[in-house]
Design a protein around this motif. Structure first.
Motif, short mmCIF file in Angstrom:
data_model
loop_
_atom_site.label_atom_id
_atom_site.label_comp_id
_atom_site.label_asym_id
_atom_site.label_seq_id
_atom_site.Cartn_x
_atom_site.Cartn_y
_atom_site.Cartn_z
N LEU A 55 5.54 -6.75 -7.82
CA LEU A 55 5.35 -6.81 -6.38
C LEU A 55 5.50 -8.23 -5.86
O LEU A 55 6.13 -8.46 -4.82
CB LEU A 55 3.99 -6.23 -5.98
CG LEU A 55 3.82 -4.72 -6.12
CD1 LEU A 55 2.39 -4.31 -5.81
CD2 LEU A 55 4.81 -3.96 -5.25
N ARG A 59 9.96 -6.77 -6.28
CA ARG A 59 10.53 -5.63 -6.99
C ARG A 59 9.59 -4.44 -6.91
O ARG A 59 8.40 -4.60 -6.69
CB ARG A 59 10.78 -5.99 -8.46
CG ARG A 59 11.78 -7.12 -8.65
CD ARG A 59 12.17 -7.32 -10.13
NE ARG A 59 11.08 -7.16 -11.07
CZ ARG A 59 10.32 -8.15 -11.55
NH1 ARG A 59 10.54 -9.38 -11.14
NH2 ARG A 59 9.36 -7.92 -12.43
N PRO A 60 10.11 -3.24 -7.13
CA PRO A 60 9.24 -2.07 -7.18
C PRO A 60 8.26 -2.17 -8.35
O PRO A 60 8.59 -2.72 -9.40
CB PRO A 60 10.20 -0.89 -7.39
CG PRO A 60 11.55 -1.40 -7.05
CD PRO A 60 11.52 -2.88 -7.27
N ILE A 62 6.07 -0.05 -11.00
CA ILE A 62 5.95 1.26 -11.62
C ILE A 62 4.99 1.12 -12.80
O ILE A 62 5.21 0.29 -13.68
CB ILE A 62 7.33 1.78 -12.11
CG1 ILE A 62 8.26 1.91 -10.90
CG2 ILE A 62 7.16 3.11 -12.85
CD1 ILE A 62 9.70 2.21 -11.25
N ARG A 78 5.06 5.20 -9.15
CA ARG A 78 5.57 4.09 -8.36
C ARG A 78 4.53 3.73 -7.30
O ARG A 78 3.97 4.61 -6.65
CB ARG A 78 6.87 4.46 -7.67
CG ARG A 78 7.51 3.28 -6.94
CD ARG A 78 8.84 3.70 -6.29
NE ARG A 78 9.53 2.56 -5.75
CZ ARG A 78 9.25 1.97 -4.60
NH1 ARG A 78 8.24 2.40 -3.86
NH2 ARG A 78 9.94 0.94 -4.18
N PRO A 80 3.58 2.83 -3.81
CA PRO A 80 4.24 2.93 -2.50
C PRO A 80 4.24 1.58 -1.78
O PRO A 80 3.33 0.77 -1.96
CB PRO A 80 3.38 3.94 -1.74
CG PRO A 80 2.52 4.60 -2.75
CD PRO A 80 2.38 3.66 -3.89
N ASP A 81 5.26 1.39 -0.97
CA ASP A 81 5.30 0.19 -0.13
C ASP A 81 4.16 0.25 0.88
O ASP A 81 3.94 1.28 1.51
CB ASP A 81 6.64 0.09 0.61
CG ASP A 81 7.81 -0.12 -0.33
OD1 ASP A 81 7.60 -0.71 -1.41
OD2 ASP A 81 8.93 0.31 0.01
#
Length: 154
Positions: A55, A59-60, A62, A78, A80-81
């Motif tokens: 983060l 980047r995502p 997971i 994942r 969530p944003d």
């Protein structure tokens, strides 16, 4: 990231759920990251490597949930944003470079044990003393309570 910290049975889960709901923030529970009853440090590493570092790098994130029955990491999730992320559990506040704040909950040992065993029953009972020793060692090395911007006697 807001860390909700404190020893087992101090009320972290309830407070974290309420705060995450209020902030419309994802909530990650350290119980899902610990690698079993002896996996506190590995859970903190997983939080850093799978969630916070990605983060921070844009980047995502997971992460994988620890399957307590199977004794291994299971499915991926994942993050969530969102504007905020709430992480609760022992070790959530151990990575100060990634934190916006730490809330520390404290309760007398007898109250914490009663709550934890009421919540998790016989699953937790044989591990209470061992987990408490892990907490003792972890908090002796990590001054998380001293980093807390808010301490709540619960």
């Amino acid at each position: 990231m807001l860390a909700v910290e404190g020893r087992s049975g101090s009320g972290k889960s309830s407070l974290a759920a309420a705060v995450a709901g209020r902030l419309a923030a994802p909530l990650i529970r350290m119980d899902d990251l610990y690698a079993g009853w002896d996996g506190l440090e590995r859970g903190v590493e997983a939080l850093r490597d799978w969630v916070l570092a990605p983060l921070a790098a844009g980047r995502p994130a997971i992460w994988r949930r620890w399957d307590w029955a199977a004794g291994e990491y299971a499915e991926e999730h994942r993050v969530p944003d969102a504007e905020w992320l709430v992480v609760e559990g022992v070790g959530a506040g151990a990575l100060p470079a990634y934190l916006s704040g730490v809330v520390w909950l404290t309760s007398p040992a007898a109250v914490r044990k009663r709550r934890a065993l009421a919540r998790d029953g016989e699953t937790y009972a044989p591990h209470w003393d061992s987990w408490a020793r892990h907490e003792d060692a972890f908090y002796a090395a990590e001054p998380i309570r001293e980093r807390a911007g808010l301490i709540i006697e619960n």
